[in-house]
Design an enzyme around this catalytic site. Structure first.
Site, PDB file in Angstrom:
ATOM      1  N   ASP A  84       0.819  -1.206   0.000  1.00 35.60           N
ATOM      2  CA  ASP A  84       0.000   0.000   0.000  1.00 35.60           C
ATOM      3  C   ASP A  84       0.859   1.264   0.000  1.00 35.60           C
ATOM      4  OD1 ASP A  84      -2.345  -1.419  -0.066  1.00 35.60           O
ATOM      5  OD2 ASP A  84      -2.739  -1.274   2.074  1.00 35.60           O
ATOM      6  N   GLY A  85       2.012   1.216   0.669  1.00 30.10           N
ATOM      7  CA  GLY A  85       2.894   2.372   0.684  1.00 30.10           C
ATOM      8  C   GLY A  85       3.372   2.753  -0.701  1.00 30.10           C
ATOM      9  N   ASN A 158      -3.778   8.923   2.579  1.00 35.38           N
ATOM     10  CA  ASN A 158      -4.247   8.294   3.816  1.00 35.38           C
ATOM     11  C   ASN A 158      -4.542   9.298   4.924  1.00 35.38           C
ATOM     12  OD1 ASN A 158      -4.431   5.617   3.149  1.00 35.38           O
ATOM     13  ND2 ASN A 158      -2.530   4.999   4.142  1.00 35.38           N
ATOM     14  N   ARG A 169       6.673  14.545  24.519  1.00 39.76           N
ATOM     15  CA  ARG A 169       5.974  15.664  25.144  1.00 39.76           C
ATOM     16  C   ARG A 169       4.601  15.830  24.502  1.00 39.76           C
ATOM     17  NH1 ARG A 169       8.946  19.515  28.033  1.00 39.76           N
ATOM     18  NH2 ARG A 169      11.213  19.216  28.037  1.00 39.76           N
ATOM     19  N   ARG A 186      -4.700  19.083  24.612  1.00 41.47           N
ATOM     20  CA  ARG A 186      -3.341  18.657  24.927  1.00 41.47           C
ATOM     21  C   ARG A 186      -3.279  17.157  24.697  1.00 41.47           C
ATOM     22  NH1 ARG A 186      -1.251  18.772  29.709  1.00 41.47           N
ATOM     23  NH2 ARG A 186       0.865  19.312  29.044  1.00 41.47           N
ATOM     24  N   ALA A 200      -5.709   2.519   8.073  1.00 40.93           N
ATOM     25  CA  ALA A 200      -4.267   2.616   8.262  1.00 40.93           C
ATOM     26  C   ALA A 200      -3.963   3.120   9.676  1.00 40.93           C
ATOM     27  CB  ALA A 200      -3.673   3.526   7.183  1.00 40.93           C
ATOM     28  N   SER A 204      -5.251   2.272  14.048  1.00 42.11           N
ATOM     29  CA  SER A 204      -4.431   1.963  15.213  1.00 42.11           C
ATOM     30  C   SER A 204      -4.688   2.943  16.354  1.00 42.11           C
ATOM     31  CB  SER A 204      -2.942   2.007  14.839  1.00 42.11           C
ATOM     32  OG  SER A 204      -2.651   1.084  13.809  1.00 42.11           O
ATOM     33  N   GLN A 259       5.366  10.311   6.010  1.00 42.87           N
ATOM     34  CA  GLN A 259       6.604  11.019   5.694  1.00 42.87           C
ATOM     35  C   GLN A 259       6.554  12.432   6.255  1.00 42.87           C
ATOM     36  OE1 GLN A 259       7.472  10.786   1.489  1.00 42.87           O
ATOM     37  NE2 GLN A 259       6.817   8.661   1.344  1.00 42.87           N
TER      38      GLN A 259
END
Length: 305
Positions: A84-85, A158, A169, A186, A200, A204, A259
């Site tokens: 898929d990438g 995506n 942080r 935050r 994708a 998760s 990316q």
């Protein structure tokens, strides 16, 4: 009509003549599949053009070469061999020309590359004979502004992700939709996912699975500080504006399809909009989104099967 419409295509379609090939580098399996594909296309008398980077792993292939962007200008169909990438990278370039894109899976899950190497000749042959469906998928444009000056940009099929990079942080930011204030948050960041990307990284992070034909976006907080922060689904035509808090002690990263495209500073503004162009994905006739989910995610089959 949704910008992710599906169009059945039949025999009346003009035949393909110029076929572009793109392959994932660093895989012996991809090279073997590309060679099979070239032999198959040559036997059918088609004009094959190989992406210049892909050509570096195909010594003495005997076909003309072109850049990825030129493939979009020269070819009727581009076949991507990889995961898929690989297809995501090709889609971000080929959407500008509207070229049809077909994926052959040589990766892991293969939500977008839905032809397996075992059925390569059969399925590609069906497509070449006009038996296929076209599904339009929209992309996102992301722009980072500093004092009203554009300092970074990227596009994604995506998702666009605001995240802390290597720092551990939380990021404080304000979210605006179409100019309306939504909340101050935050968290470790925010995932802005298309329906294509809902299976994708967003998945998760606890985001919902969205059917590809939906014209919406999902905004998924990453480890928010408050439990009341939940994913929200918005119109894909919305302008999403994220104001990075002035008191942040970290420089958040903006990633597009995994990316990093820019690094933000406190008080920067990230603007995300739907891209005007769409990518045209080709599927064999009978492609079923829910069957793909069952196969890739290990869902149960019907009782008695």
């Amino acid at each position: 009509m949704s910008s992710q419409q599906r169009t059945p295509v039949g025999h009346e379609t003009l035949p393909f003549r110029n076929i572009g090939l793109i392959g994932r580098l660093g895989s012996a399996g991809v090279v073997e599949t590309l060679k099979r594909l070239m032999r198959f296309l040559d036997e059918r008398g088609l004009h094959v053009i190989v992406e210049d980077r892909t050509a570096t792993v195909l010594l003495d292939h005997g076909h003309p070469e072109a850049s990825r962007r030129m493939l979009g200008e020269l070819c009727d169909l581009v076949i991507v061999v990889g995961g898929d990438g690989s297809l995501l990278g090709a889609a971000r370039t080929l959407c500008h020309s509207g070229t049809l894109v077909l994926g052959v899976n040589r990766g892991r899950l293969g939500f977008l590359t839905d032809i397996s190497p075992d059925e390569l000749e059969e399925r590609v042959g069906e497509v070449l004979e006009g038996h296929y469906e076209v599904e339009k998928r929209f992309l996102l444009d992301a722009e980072l502004f500093r004092d009203d000056t554009l300092v970074g940009s990227g596009d994604a099929l995506n998702e666009v992700v605001l995240h802390p990079g290597k720092a551990v942080r939380m990021i404080e930011f304000e979210l605006f939709l179409d100019g309306q204030f939504v909340y101050t948050q935050r968290s470790d960041g925010l995932i802005i996912a298309t329906p294509t990307g809902s299976t994708a990284y967003s998945l998760s992070g606890g985001g919902p699975i969205m059917h590809p034909r939906l014209d919406v976006l999902t905004l998924v907080p990453m480890f928010p500080h408050t439990l009341s922060s939940r994913p929200i689904v918005v119109d894909a035509a919305s302008e999403i504006r994220i104001h990075i808090g002035e008191t942040n002690q970290t420089y958040p990263h903006i990633s597009c399809d995994g990316q990093t495209r820019a690094v933000a500073k406190p008080d920067d503004v990230l603007v995300i909009r739907r891209k005007p162009q769409t990518v045209h994905l080709v599927h064999p006739v009978g492609h079923n989104f829910y069957e793909v989910l069952r196969s890739k995610l290990g869902w149960s089959h019907r009782l008695g099967d």
